[in-house]
Structure formats: C-alpha cells, structure tokens
Scaffold this active site. Structure first.
Site, PDB file in Angstrom:
ATOM      1  N   SER A 142      -4.448 -81.420 -29.027  1.00  0.00           N
ATOM      2  CA  SER A 142      -4.855 -80.019 -28.945  1.00  0.00           C
ATOM      3  C   SER A 142      -4.144 -79.369 -27.770  1.00  0.00           C
ATOM      4  O   SER A 142      -3.844 -80.031 -26.762  1.00  0.00           O
ATOM      5  CB  SER A 142      -6.366 -79.908 -28.754  1.00  0.00           C
ATOM      6  OG  SER A 142      -6.742 -78.572 -28.444  1.00  0.00           O
ATOM      7  N   TYR A 155     -13.684 -82.656 -23.843  1.00  0.00           N
ATOM      8  CA  TYR A 155     -12.757 -82.354 -24.932  1.00  0.00           C
ATOM      9  C   TYR A 155     -11.321 -82.277 -24.422  1.00  0.00           C
ATOM     10  O   TYR A 155     -10.415 -82.908 -24.987  1.00  0.00           O
ATOM     11  CB  TYR A 155     -13.140 -81.043 -25.611  1.00  0.00           C
ATOM     12  CG  TYR A 155     -12.269 -80.721 -26.804  1.00  0.00           C
ATOM     13  CD1 TYR A 155     -12.431 -81.413 -28.002  1.00  0.00           C
ATOM     14  CD2 TYR A 155     -11.273 -79.753 -26.719  1.00  0.00           C
ATOM     15  CE1 TYR A 155     -11.620 -81.140 -29.095  1.00  0.00           C
ATOM     16  CE2 TYR A 155     -10.456 -79.478 -27.802  1.00  0.00           C
ATOM     17  CZ  TYR A 155     -10.637 -80.169 -28.983  1.00  0.00           C
ATOM     18  OH  TYR A 155      -9.818 -79.899 -30.065  1.00  0.00           O
TER      19      TYR A 155
END
Length: 253
Positions: A142, A155
């Site tokens: 990501s 995350y």
C-alpha cells in the site's frame, strides 16, 4: 524476469475487492485460478461469474491467519495442479490503531493477516518455484506503507514490512527464474475503503486498478504504484526529514 506463460494462479483474499477482481481478470486471461478466502458464498459467486465468462476459478476456503494450515493447503494445491505459476498475497485488513488509544487486539489482528499471513502465503511454495526455475510471487502492499501515517500505526507498518520483504526476495531470487512484484495501491473502491470515514483523494474504480495490476504482473514489473497523483505525493513525504514530515502528518490526519 524472463517472459513466462502463466497457467495457474492462487490469489488470497479473493472474496471481495482487489482480490476478487484480480482473480476474475486472471481467469478471463486463461489461467486456472485458485481463489482463497474465508467466505465460501462469495467465492462460489465468483466462480459462477467466471464460469459464465468461460473461465475457471476454483473456490478455496482458507484463512491466512492460520499460517501453517494455509501453507499446507497452498502446497497441496501446488502439487495437485502441477505447480503454481503465480502466487498473489492479497488478503489484508485495516483499521485505526492510534498511539494515544492503542488497542492491541486490533493491532494484532492487522499484523496476523497483513504480516504473518502474507509472508506465509509468499513462502509456501517458493522453494518449489526455485527448484522448477519458474514462478512469480506478488504482494499487495500500500502507499500507506511509505511512511507511518497518523492513527494507522499497525496498517502502515504491516505494509512497510511486506514491501521490504518482497524487495529482499527480489534481490535474492535474481537469476532463478522466479519473479517478484510489489503492488502499492492508493485508495480503491472496496469493502475495506467503504469503511473509511475520511477523504480518499483520487479514489479509483476497482476495475481500473485490477487492469493496471494485471498488466504489470504479466509484464514482470518489479513495482507498480497507483494512482500516480497519490504515489507522487507519498514519494515526496518519504523523502521529507522527520521534523517536516511529523508537522505535515499532523495536519493531514
């Protein structure tokens, strides 16, 4: 990576979002795709959609957080199908983990899926690929992994782990016939992003992101990031000294 013809693929987290889209895209391009996830009904719906298009998707109920069991299942599939050409570690979860309100259970759940589960998936049949001198492993990281974003410690860190892990694999596997690709998506419409309660600039349609990813994988690209506007911004943030980044990140949160 030398150009290869793909026959088989395994995609984790294929119940929805990018994983579902990518599994269907690969199947429509002639691959026998093993689509894994925890929700059988969604996987069966995916298989039915693929069949209607004359493609082959085989549902596999699997939870990557049960790493050893997941590895055993992937190895069994590898043996049954005559060797997986492509393994895509896509399964991932998100959610806030703010330093001032840290919830270890939430952080651990993210780590179990995005770190342990992803690494177990990528490693499951890597020795077999090296022995065959054929294969390709892909991880869905990501743009959030470029720096530690406010309120999303687990995350951001999990995606940073995955990209660095893949980078080391890429260096190690040079000349073996096994390719490595790391994908850095920005905001893409999915069940995961639908839960976000903050602005998502340059939000991409799933189909557009899948097309971009699929073509990059087939081309053997080592990295692909999108959309370019967010990717460029994150690269600027990555180059910032900590004092400037910290001030910017606090304003952006």
């Amino acid at each position: 990576m030398a150009e290869m013809t793909y026959r088989t693929a395994l995609v984790t987290g294929a119940s929805s979002g990018l994983g579902r889209g990518l599994a269907l895209w690969l199947a429509k391009h002639g691959l026998r795709v093993f689509a894994t996830g925890r929700r059988l009904s969604q996987l069966q719906a995916l298989a039915a959609e693929a069949q209607a298009a004359g493609a082959t998707v085989e549902p596999v109920v699997m939870d990557v957080t049960h790493a050893e069991a997941a590895q055993e299942r992937i190895r069994a599939i590898d043996a049954e199908c005559g060797g997986l050409d492509l393994v895509i570690a896509n399964a991932g979860v998100g959610g806030p983990t703010h330093g001032k309100r840290m919830d270890w259970d939430k952080a651990r759940a993210i780590i179990d899926t995005n770190v342990t589960g992803a690494a177990a998936t990528l490693c499951a049949v890597l020795p077999q690929m090296v022995e065959r001198r054929r294969g390709h492993v892909v991880g869905i990281s990501s743009l959030a992994g470029y720096r530690g974003l406010s309120g999303h410690a687990a995350y951001s860190a999990s995606k940073a782990f995955l990209s660095t892990f893949l980078e080391s694999l890429r260096v190690d596997l040079k000349g073996t016939g096994v390719g490595v690709t790391c994908v850095f998506p920005g905001f893409v419409k999915s069940e995961l992003t639908a839960k976000n309660r903050f602005p998502m600039p340059f939000l991409m349609e799933t189909e557009d992101a899948v097309e971009l990813m699929g073509r990059a994988i087939f081309a053997g690209e080592t990295e692909v990031s999108f959309p370019w506007q967010v990717s460029a911004s994150m690269r600027v943030l990555k180059a910032m000294p900590n004092t400037l980044f910290d001030a910017t990140a606090r304003r952006l949160k």
